[in-house]
Design a protein around this motif. Structure first.
Motif, short mmCIF file in Angstrom:
data_model
loop_
_atom_site.label_atom_id
_atom_site.label_comp_id
_atom_site.label_asym_id
_atom_site.label_seq_id
_atom_site.Cartn_x
_atom_site.Cartn_y
_atom_site.Cartn_z
N CYS A 1 41.88 36.66 40.41
CA CYS A 1 40.71 36.26 41.21
C CYS A 1 40.12 37.45 41.96
O CYS A 1 38.89 37.63 42.02
N ILE A 2 41.00 38.28 42.53
CA ILE A 2 40.52 39.47 43.25
C ILE A 2 39.83 40.44 42.29
O ILE A 2 38.78 41.02 42.60
N THR A 3 40.44 40.62 41.11
CA THR A 3 39.84 41.52 40.11
C THR A 3 38.45 41.04 39.72
O THR A 3 37.49 41.83 39.67
N LEU A 4 38.31 39.75 39.44
CA LEU A 4 37.01 39.20 39.06
C LEU A 4 36.01 39.34 40.20
O LEU A 4 34.84 39.66 39.99
N ALA A 5 36.49 39.10 41.44
CA ALA A 5 35.59 39.23 42.59
C ALA A 5 35.13 40.66 42.76
O ALA A 5 33.93 40.93 43.04
N LEU B 1 34.94 42.98 40.41
CA LEU B 1 34.01 43.29 39.31
C LEU B 1 32.63 42.72 39.60
O LEU B 1 31.60 43.36 39.34
N ALA B 2 32.60 41.49 40.14
CA ALA B 2 31.30 40.88 40.46
C ALA B 2 30.59 41.66 41.55
O ALA B 2 29.36 41.89 41.49
N ILE B 3 31.33 42.12 42.55
CA ILE B 3 30.73 42.92 43.63
C ILE B 3 30.20 44.25 43.09
O ILE B 3 29.09 44.69 43.43
N PRO C 1 33.56 48.60 29.53
CA PRO C 1 34.40 49.07 30.63
C PRO C 1 34.95 47.94 31.50
O PRO C 1 36.06 48.02 32.01
N ILE C 2 34.14 46.86 31.63
CA ILE C 2 34.62 45.71 32.42
C ILE C 2 35.86 45.10 31.78
O ILE C 2 36.85 44.79 32.45
#
Length: 551
Positions: free
Chosen positions: A15-19, A21-23, A152-153
């Motif tokens: 969840c932190i990784t996705l957040a 990446l979104a930021i 890269p994502i």
């Protein structure tokens, strides 16, 4: 627990990784948008300067389709557009960026283009002749940025997930390891996490409670075994399957089996049809009894189901010597014989005196004497019959008498008032003292207790003597005591005075009209009220009888 911690850490990491990446995408989107707009503004200034110098010739020479270029005259008519037919384009004077450029020299806007069906960013610059040079570019979209950064994502996401899995596994193991090392036998010694202190304290308390309960159960088991081992009755406890849970020595001896039979089926040691039928009824929830002869002795078998709610969880089998019942029967026969004897004596006196009177064999002057004897014996007979009825009634536990709240002090005062004339006639002072004392009991029987105790105290007193009734209200009981200054009771006879028809002084008893049943009535009535009786007596000084009633 390890798996749960592992999954939680992994979920948080993903969840932190996705957040993150979104930021990052959001920051990149804003950055690229700003760069794009700055470039558009610079390019618009450059194109406007070139058009000022070379006009339409410059626009026609440009083949770069990076930007959409539109030249609008001061009336809003489109003079040139590198992506659309100017004849089909409407008046642009009302476009916000055009109006702003005409007014201030420069304008910008961000909107959806209906002509090109795209979302565009516009920058307009006013020329010296009043016309407007406008450039626009497609705004960078989220999806475009995402597709551009997809590779890269994905790489960053996979690396982050793998690293998370590794650290989640290590951390979950490390977190749980101290918990697995906790010694529950010594929870106070565990130094794990501060948050677990309340849990360890509860474990310590519960362990202490369990230990105390085990000690209490062990104590009760020992007490039960000590009590049952020395009983003359045999006791066997069975579970719902008929397996022996507990058996005392008497039962082992009566059935001829070893005390090591615990844990085995009782029917393996007793194949009697009667016992099987007895247990079958008990296992079906019915109490049943039988009498069997063992070694020429009659024994009474009583099987009682042990219930837990509506379910039978076991059977209690009690075996006792039936000879006790025979003793009781003997007592009953003895009582019958005593009653017959006690009734025969006054009846014979009445019959003999009446016969002499009816045959005219009594002198005229002796007739009153014989009549008085008949009256006295008849009265004694009536009293005797009434006492026998009272005793019989008490033997039936007086089930027809309702228990209620009774003030024993009021009962004592009323009884003393009724017996005062009898006491005065005997030359005995009768008094009562105490305080209101409420107990739950049968008013008639309590009155009978006080009456019989006072009546005996008056009858077996001496002229000038005293009888005192005292009612004392204690914390958990009420005490009734009747004291007299009479003849007293010898020590060797004190244990028998509550027997039926027993008299300490038989001649005096007959003289005062005693039946020998008064104290028996007191004993039975006291028993029905769960009261304890205490006797204190000294020959020649008097007697005190104390009854203690539980509240």
């Amino acid at each position: 627990m390890t798996k749960k911690i592992f999954r939680s850490i992994c979920s948080v990491a993903v969840c932190i990784t996705l957040a993150v990446l979104a930021i990052i995408l959001g920051v990149l989107y804003n950055y690229y948008s700003d760069i794009q707009r700055q470039r558009l503004d610079t390019q618009a200034e450059y194109v406007a300067s070139a058009v000022e110098l070379d006009g339409m010739n410059y626009l026609n020479k440009i083949d770069d389709k990076t930007y959409r270029m539109t030249w609008i005259d001061k009336n809003g008519k489109v003079l040139f557009d590198n992506e659309a037919n100017t004849d089909e384009m409407g008046n642009h004077l009302e476009r916000s960026e055009v109006k702003q450029a005409i007014m201030t020299g420069k304008g910008s806007a961000d909107r959806y283009s209906e002509t090109l069906t795209e979302h565009l960013y516009y920058t307009a610059v006013r020329l010296d002749d009043g016309s407007v040079m406008r450039l626009s570019v497609n705004e960078l979209s989220w999806w475009a940025l995402l597709l551009a950064m997809l590779q890269p994502i994905i790489i960053v996401f996979l690396v982050a997930v793998l690293v998370s899995l590794y650290f989640a596994y290590r951390l979950s193991k490390k977190i749980v390891e101290p918990l697995n090392q906790i010694n529950l036998d010594k929870p106070d010694d565990a130094k794990v996490y501060e948050e677990l202190t309340p849990l360890l304290e509860k474990v310590r308390i519960q362990k202490k409670q369990i230990k105390n309960q085990q000690l209490e159960l062990e104590k009760k088991r020992n007490e039960f075994e000590a009590a049952t081992e020395n009983m003359s009755e045999g006791i066997i406890l069975l579970n719902s399957d008929g397996v022996i849970i507990s058996i005392n020595k008497t039962a082992s001896r009566l059935l001829g089996i070893s005390s090591y039979c615990v844990g085995k089926d009782l029917l393996l040691f007793s194949s009697g049809v009667e016992v099987q039928e007895l247990l079958r009824k008990a296992e079906n929830g019915k109490h049943s009894e039988i009498i069997l002869d063992i070694d020429d002795v009659s024994y009474h078998f009583s099987a009682t189901p042990i219930m837990s709610g509506d379910k039978v969880t076991g059977v209690a089998l009690i075996i006792f010597d039936f000879t006790e019942m025979e003793k009781a029967e003997e007592v009953r026969r003895e009582f019958t014989a005593n009653v017959s004897h006690e009734l025969r004596t006054p009846l014979q006196t009445i019959a003999g005196s009446a016969e002499l009177l009816s045959n005219g064999m009594v002198a005229e002057k002796d007739v009153p004497q014989f009549s008085q004897k008949i009256y006295k014996e008849a009265k004694r007979l009536i009293t005797l019959v009434e006492d026998i009825i009272k005793l019989s009634h008490l033997d039936e536990e007086s089930s027809d008498i309702i228990s209620e709240k009774v003030d024993l002090y009021d009962v004592s005062k009323m009884t003393v008032t009724n017996l005062t004339p009898v006491a005065e006639k005997a030359g005995v002072e009768l008094a009562v003292k105490g305080e209101p004392s409420i107990i739950t009991g049968k008013s008639q029987l309590l009155t009978s207790i006080v009456f019989n105790l006072c009546d005996n105290a008056i009858k077996y007193n001496r002229p000038g003597g005293r009888v005192e009734v005292e009612v004392k209200n204690c914390v958990d009981c009420v005490k009734l005591s009747v004291s007299d200054t009479g003849i007293g009771i010898p020590l060797d006879q004190q244990s028998r005075i509550f027997e039926r028809f027993y008299r300490v002084d038989k001649s005096r008893s007959k003289e005062v009209g005693g039946t020998g049943l008064g104290l028996s009535i007191v004993k039975h009535a006291a028993k029905l009220h769960n009261a304890e009786i205490e006797l204190r007596s000294v020959v020649g000084k008097g007697t005190t009888i104390i009854l203690t009633f539980p509240k």
